[in-house]
Motif scaffolding. Sequence first.
Motif, PDB file in Angstrom:
ATOM      1  N   LEU A 218      -7.881 -15.554 -11.527  1.00  7.77           N
ATOM      2  CA  LEU A 218      -8.342 -15.595 -10.143  1.00  7.77           C
ATOM      3  C   LEU A 218      -7.932 -14.317  -9.430  1.00  7.77           C
ATOM      4  N   THR A 219      -6.734 -13.880  -9.708  1.00  5.80           N
ATOM      5  CA  THR A 219      -6.258 -12.652  -9.059  1.00  5.80           C
ATOM      6  C   THR A 219      -5.129 -12.011  -9.849  1.00  5.80           C
ATOM      7  N   ASP A 220      -4.988 -10.720  -9.613  1.00  7.45           N
ATOM      8  CA  ASP A 220      -3.837  -9.989 -10.155  1.00  7.45           C
ATOM      9  C   ASP A 220      -2.780  -9.858  -9.059  1.00  7.45           C
TER      10      ASP A 220
ATOM     11  N   GLN B 119       2.829  -9.580   3.289  1.00  2.89           N
ATOM     12  CA  GLN B 119       1.847  -9.182   2.276  1.00  2.89           C
ATOM     13  C   GLN B 119       0.886  -8.189   2.888  1.00  2.89           C
ATOM     14  N   GLY B 120      -0.121  -7.779   2.116  1.00  2.09           N
ATOM     15  CA  GLY B 120      -0.997  -6.696   2.558  1.00  2.09           C
ATOM     16  C   GLY B 120      -1.751  -7.009   3.841  1.00  2.09           C
ATOM     17  N   ARG B 121      -2.278  -8.221   3.926  1.00  2.55           N
ATOM     18  CA  ARG B 121      -3.118  -8.538   5.091  1.00  2.55           C
ATOM     19  C   ARG B 121      -2.318  -8.557   6.389  1.00  2.55           C
TER      20      ARG B 121
ATOM     21  N   HIS C 119     -14.459  -2.051   1.934  1.00  2.00           N
ATOM     22  CA  HIS C 119     -13.408  -2.890   2.513  1.00  2.00           C
ATOM     23  C   HIS C 119     -13.178  -4.098   1.620  1.00  2.00           C
ATOM     24  N   PHE C 120     -11.929  -4.382   1.338  1.00  9.01           N
ATOM     25  CA  PHE C 120     -11.622  -5.660   0.681  1.00  9.01           C
ATOM     26  C   PHE C 120     -11.823  -6.781   1.704  1.00  9.01           C
ATOM     27  N   ASP C 121     -11.994  -8.027   1.249  1.00 10.24           N
ATOM     28  CA  ASP C 121     -12.393  -9.093   2.187  1.00 10.24           C
ATOM     29  C   ASP C 121     -11.402  -9.328   3.322  1.00 10.24           C
ATOM     30  N   THR C 122     -10.082  -9.250   3.046  1.00 13.52           N
ATOM     31  CA  THR C 122      -9.121  -9.477   4.138  1.00 13.52           C
ATOM     32  C   THR C 122      -9.118  -8.295   5.117  1.00 13.52           C
ATOM     33  N   THR C 123      -9.349  -7.097   4.590  1.00 11.74           N
ATOM     34  CA  THR C 123      -9.401  -5.905   5.443  1.00 11.74           C
ATOM     35  C   THR C 123     -10.593  -6.021   6.383  1.00 11.74           C
ATOM     36  N   ARG C 124     -11.731  -6.363   5.800  1.00 11.97           N
ATOM     37  CA  ARG C 124     -12.954  -6.554   6.578  1.00 11.97           C
ATOM     38  C   ARG C 124     -12.731  -7.618   7.657  1.00 11.97           C
TER      39      ARG C 124
ATOM     40  N   ASN D  52     -10.867   0.937  -5.914  1.00  8.16           N
ATOM     41  CA  ASN D  52     -11.817   0.255  -5.046  1.00  8.16           C
ATOM     42  C   ASN D  52     -12.047  -1.170  -5.561  1.00  8.16           C
ATOM     43  N   ASN D  53     -11.217  -2.084  -5.093  1.00 12.54           N
ATOM     44  CA  ASN D  53     -11.214  -3.450  -5.633  1.00 12.54           C
ATOM     45  C   ASN D  53     -12.574  -4.120  -5.554  1.00 12.54           C
ATOM     46  N   ALA D  54     -13.114  -4.238  -4.322  1.00 11.57           N
ATOM     47  CA  ALA D  54     -14.367  -4.973  -4.144  1.00 11.57           C
ATOM     48  C   ALA D  54     -15.538  -4.263  -4.832  1.00 11.57           C
TER      49      ALA D  54
ATOM     50  N   CYS E   8      -3.085  -0.611  -2.627  1.00 11.89           N
ATOM     51  CA  CYS E   8      -2.667  -1.747  -3.476  1.00 11.89           C
ATOM     52  C   CYS E   8      -2.514  -1.394  -4.954  1.00 11.89           C
ATOM     53  N   ARG E   9      -3.476  -0.613  -5.482  1.00  8.47           N
ATOM     54  CA  ARG E   9      -3.464  -0.337  -6.929  1.00  8.47           C
ATOM     55  C   ARG E   9      -3.353   1.161  -7.180  1.00  8.47           C
ATOM     56  N   PHE E  10      -2.399   1.762  -6.472  1.00  5.62           N
ATOM     57  CA  PHE E  10      -2.251   3.224  -6.510  1.00  5.62           C
ATOM     58  C   PHE E  10      -1.902   3.754  -7.895  1.00  5.62           C
TER      59      PHE E  10
HETATM   60  N1  F0G Z   1      -6.501  -4.583   0.060  1.00  2.00           N
HETATM   61  C1  F0G Z   1      -6.957  -4.735  -1.196  1.00  2.00           C
HETATM   62  C2  F0G Z   1      -7.709  -3.626  -1.852  1.00  2.00           C
HETATM   63  C3  F0G Z   1      -6.705  -5.937  -1.881  1.00  2.00           C
HETATM   64  O1  F0G Z   1      -7.147  -6.070  -3.129  1.00  2.00           O
HETATM   65  C4  F0G Z   1      -5.979  -6.957  -1.232  1.00  2.00           C
HETATM   66  C5  F0G Z   1      -5.722  -8.218  -1.893  1.00  2.00           C
HETATM   67  C6  F0G Z   1      -5.507  -6.746   0.060  1.00  2.00           C
HETATM   68  C7  F0G Z   1      -5.786  -5.542   0.678  1.00  2.00           C
HETATM   69  C8  F0G Z   1      -4.712  -7.789   0.817  1.00  2.00           C
HETATM   70  O2  F0G Z   1      -3.441  -7.957   0.279  1.00  2.00           O
HETATM   71  O3  F0G Z   1      -3.389 -10.317  -0.583  1.00  2.00           O
HETATM   72  O4  F0G Z   1      -1.295  -9.066  -0.118  1.00  2.00           O
HETATM   73  O5  F0G Z   1      -2.701  -9.848   1.738  1.00  2.00           O
HETATM   74  N2  F0G Z   1      -6.346  -8.600  -2.898  1.00  2.00           N
HETATM   75  C9  F0G Z   1      -6.117  -9.803  -3.652  1.00  2.00           C
HETATM   76  C10 F0G Z   1      -7.162  -9.894  -4.726  1.00  2.00           C
HETATM   77  C11 F0G Z   1      -5.991 -11.047  -2.862  1.00  2.00           C
HETATM   78  O6  F0G Z   1      -7.235 -10.951  -5.383  1.00  2.00           O
HETATM   79  O7  F0G Z   1      -7.867  -8.924  -4.975  1.00  2.00           O
HETATM   80  P1  F0G Z   1      -2.675  -9.374   0.333  1.00  2.00           P
END
Ligand code: F0G
Length: 454
Positions: A48-50, A98-100, A122-127, A183-185, A215-217
């Motif tokens: 589901l997630t890393d 956490q990141g968000r 944009h990742f979904d929480t960033t958006r 670029n996760n998304a 996040c994945r530097f």
């Molecule tokens: N930015 C990116 C690129 C992310 O992949 C994530 C989280 C966040 C911000 C937010 O960080 O979860 O610590 O609040 N990505 C996870 C995922 C949830 O499954 O890709 P967070």
Amino acid sequence: MKTIIEPFRIKTVEPIRMTTEQERSRFIKEAHYNLFSLKSEDVLIDLLTDSGTSAMSAEQWSALMKGDESYAGSPSYYRFEEAVNNLMPFKHIIPTHQGRAAEAILSSIIGGEGKVVPNNTHFDTTRANFEDVGIKPVDLVIPEGRDPAADHPFKGNMDIGELENLLQTEADNIPLVVITITNNAGGGQPVSMANIRAASVLSKQYGKPFFIDGCRFAENAWFIKMREDGYGEKLIEDIVREMFSYADGMTMSAKKDAFSNMGGWLALNDDDWAEQARARLILTEGFATYGGLSGRDLECIAVGLKEIVDEDYLQYRIRSIQYITEKLDEIGVPVMKPAGGHAVFIDARELLPQIPALQYPGHSLAVAMYVVGGIRGVEIGSFMFGLQPDGSEVAAPMELVRMAMPRRVYTQSHADYLIECFEEIYRRSGDLKGYEVTWQPPSLRHFTARLKPL
Ligand code: F0G
């Protein structure tokens, strides 16, 4: 030797509870066909997630005992700050849970109706955090980054021409520019050093702060070392330092490339913004030297940041993703190529052409993966991104399913099992049907929505 082995031994194990396909069909129905509603013990291989799912090292577990839980000025904070600063020398390092949380604090500073923020994707929480404060997030990844089959060494790159257009047309409304590495998304695809540099130079030319979602530097740095001219002989640490030298700040989820189960930070150079951020932090997270984390979490991040830049680890990490990607490709499963850093992405639009975008082909595939093999992935497509703030629905640019690999958790036999499951899913793909949403919240619906098969 050709074989790249996991560069660790296993000291503690977590048993996996075996289930049958029949049981899993029942579990997913009871979960209203939402994979987030499953009990994780009913999942065999949880991709589901890393995020927050890494196995900690013996060093990290022992560092936990050094955690100092003082409310203010804990030595754990200073060890954390030093470890971050060693790689990302920003003036202010503000821990968050956490990141968000870092994104929410940043949003509270830069938000306002009519504002626009460019990002590669944009990742979904960033958006969602940006939209929450009136900002319009704009994705400007290069065209190859939107085509799962296009071959490009840095598919996460920002389209610099498009960025310049936006900086011209929206000059007064852009509070900052962001680039997400990897670029996760957009498939966990890397961004080149040249692109980071160009985006930074352009942002400065227009007087805009340039931020990195980091996040994945370390995975991004490995790709730069492998693929970009002039970096093959450089140390990963130095590549990381150079990437962040172009930025005015960063947001970070330590749940990814810091091997931590929890944590994050907002880092920046601007004193005024830092003051506003700390005021907000105290309101929502905690005091400036712990920010929603316990001292032991800060210790664990400090050690994780030293381990993540290890080249043996990064070589194994990236190779394990490539291995699965190559094998699925051999079967005929349409995968995003080249392989990204943290996950395998499957192009569900291509695999399930019979399912229209707004019947969520990616979700259909994700459910099939669970039923057939007990594998939990996540849809990144119209189910995740299709719902608009006004309640309408628009098809996402891609219909992907992501299988994100927790760090240091699964072995090659888990990967081989997964590949075998896909042989079966591929055989059944013509019979898979779409889904319909029966209940949803107004935003981030994929976490809680209920669905039913059509
Ligand atoms: N930015 C990116 C690129 C992310 O992949 C994530 C989280 C966040 C911000 C937010 O960080 O979860 O610590 O609040 N990505 C996870 C995922 C949830 O499954 O890709 P967070």
